[in-house]
Design an enzyme around this catalytic site. Sequence first.
Site, PDB file in Angstrom:
ATOM      1  N   HIS A 102       0.931  -1.354  -0.096  1.00 36.83           N
ATOM      2  CA  HIS A 102       0.053   0.058  -0.016  1.00 36.83           C
ATOM      3  C   HIS A 102       0.877   1.282  -0.113  1.00 36.83           C
ATOM      4  CE1 HIS A 102      -3.543   2.418   1.006  1.00 36.83           C
ATOM      5  NE2 HIS A 102      -2.890   2.995   1.615  1.00 36.83           N
ATOM      6  N   GLU A 138      -1.912  -5.331  -4.238  1.00 35.02           N
ATOM      7  CA  GLU A 138      -2.678  -5.017  -2.940  1.00 35.02           C
ATOM      8  C   GLU A 138      -3.901  -5.609  -2.786  1.00 35.02           C
ATOM      9  OE1 GLU A 138      -2.920  -0.720  -2.544  1.00 35.02           O
ATOM     10  OE2 GLU A 138      -4.232  -1.024  -0.817  1.00 35.02           O
ATOM     11  N   ASN A 150      26.124 -22.663  -5.379  1.00 34.10           N
ATOM     12  CA  ASN A 150      26.769 -23.851  -5.509  1.00 34.10           C
ATOM     13  C   ASN A 150      26.369 -24.881  -4.474  1.00 34.10           C
ATOM     14  OD1 ASN A 150      28.048 -23.176  -7.699  1.00 34.10           O
ATOM     15  ND2 ASN A 150      29.938 -22.889  -6.828  1.00 34.10           N
TER      16      ASN A 150
END
Lengths: 120, 434
Positions: free
Chosen positions: B45, B67, B402
């Site tokens: 918001h 929202e 990795n």
Amino acid sequence: MSKEVMIVDDAAFMRMMLKNILADGDFEVVAEAEDGREAVEKYEDLNPDLVTMDITMPDMDGLEAVERILEMDESANIIMVSAMGQQKMVVEAVEAGAEDFIVKPFEDERVLEAVNKVFS
Amino acid sequence: MDDEYLKMFFDEAEEYIQSLNENILTLEENPDDSEVINSIFRAAHSLKGMAATMGFDRLTSLTHRLENALDMIRNDELMLDAEMIDSLFAGLDLINDLVDDIKATGEEKTDVEEYVEELNAIIETHSSGGVSSQMEKSDDEFGGEKKTGNEKELKLDISAEDRAEIKKQLGAGENVLEVDVRLAEESQLKSVRAFMVLKKADELGYLVKSEPSRYEIENDDIEVGGEISLLLISSIAPEEIEEEFCHIIDVESAELALLELDDGDKEKQEDSDQEDDDGTAESEIEVSPTVRVDIDKLDNLMNMVGEMLINKTQLEGLDIDDEIFNDIIQQLDRVTMDLHHTVMQIRMVPIGGIFNRFPRLVRDLSRELDKEVDLNIEGADTELDRSIIDELADPLVHIIRNAVDHGIEKARRQGGEGQTSHGKDRYQGLSEGQ
């Protein structure tokens, strides 16, 4: 003559934002304050027509500043500037005598609507 | 557009994006945590508000869609599964891209249309009969006081106590009215607005009761919806009352109905004071009170402190036998040392800042590679010199990639027990001497 406003907010971004909105609405920002204490002092010196008051600030919050200012000048016009979630404090401020409130983030029209209403 | 505005916008937007990232991750683990949903909603918001203020249309429309979706999640109208979370993250990445666009070129380049369509489709498939659940919720919010609509479609139930009070308060030339005030949908802090409606009612006459009640409104016990019903005794003309209420900002309409109460009516309606303990206590997004300082300024400060140290040493070297002089030198020594230490400290930042992106990284990797990974971060508060931290970020990302890629096996069922393999990746922040 354009109305004189003092902006109280600890965040420079918010002050700048408000200042620009108010300037576009033909208000004159005569003072800015970073905290409640400074606000009370500057109000005493300058006696602006309107104060926009942030709530959460270091060194005297907006609520206390509202009370102090209204003690000095019971006809002071104060609009609270609140973030979401500060309902209770805004209610307290309105009970203490603040005229209205605006909510961050600002929308220009809403700010001007609230400010203009104070003077209508 | 003012550069300073933009800079603040970026700083703040980044904080919100970071907090959204963290909170959506938390939400995935605790889908029922309403506080997390609320803070995600608030962050979206606030971003929307900022974007709108700055005139970034795509960002505004994107955050607006998000929202809405979040609001549905908050109201339990959307099923929250991994797909939904993926979609939220995808939206967040787009927000990030747009902010990057703006930073790089000053314009929004990334296209959001496609995503918005996807999001809509997902909302469609995940929605759980939205309207009806919303109805149920609003019933709950009004404390079960709802009545099946007889009584001239009045929204308030008038109890025997209310009648007694009206009788006592009603003077000559006064009317009893029900006023239904409707707040604009976009109205913010509705409970405070409702409070201002009550305040206005007090000015206009005698307020017998309201729904939601004054107590609930003042204590912010319930989430005030768009409507407030008032039972008001007033001598003021109804049109004027209507006008007064409509004059309050965000009041969309005020409908008045004159009530005629005959004493013969013995209706007993207990005024139930059930309160919804929904806990609307909202907290602001936590942003620690810090200032951003140009690293050059710190270097400068550092150099000056260095100069001062040299001067101090020179002073110490002077062969002066004077008590006061020695006192001063001692004090100077202490202060410069403290100053030096403080300056060094200022340059130190918690390494946690670069850890922030790891949970999201690991989550994405684990979804992508179908591996289940728990990321455990320890020592995030370890402080290092700023310049070192900046250099550390990329290698660490590489290590983690990795580790997940090669060090952890694909999720698979083991035996008949239905266990899955969980990899734990452990990264510990270390500091000097640790």
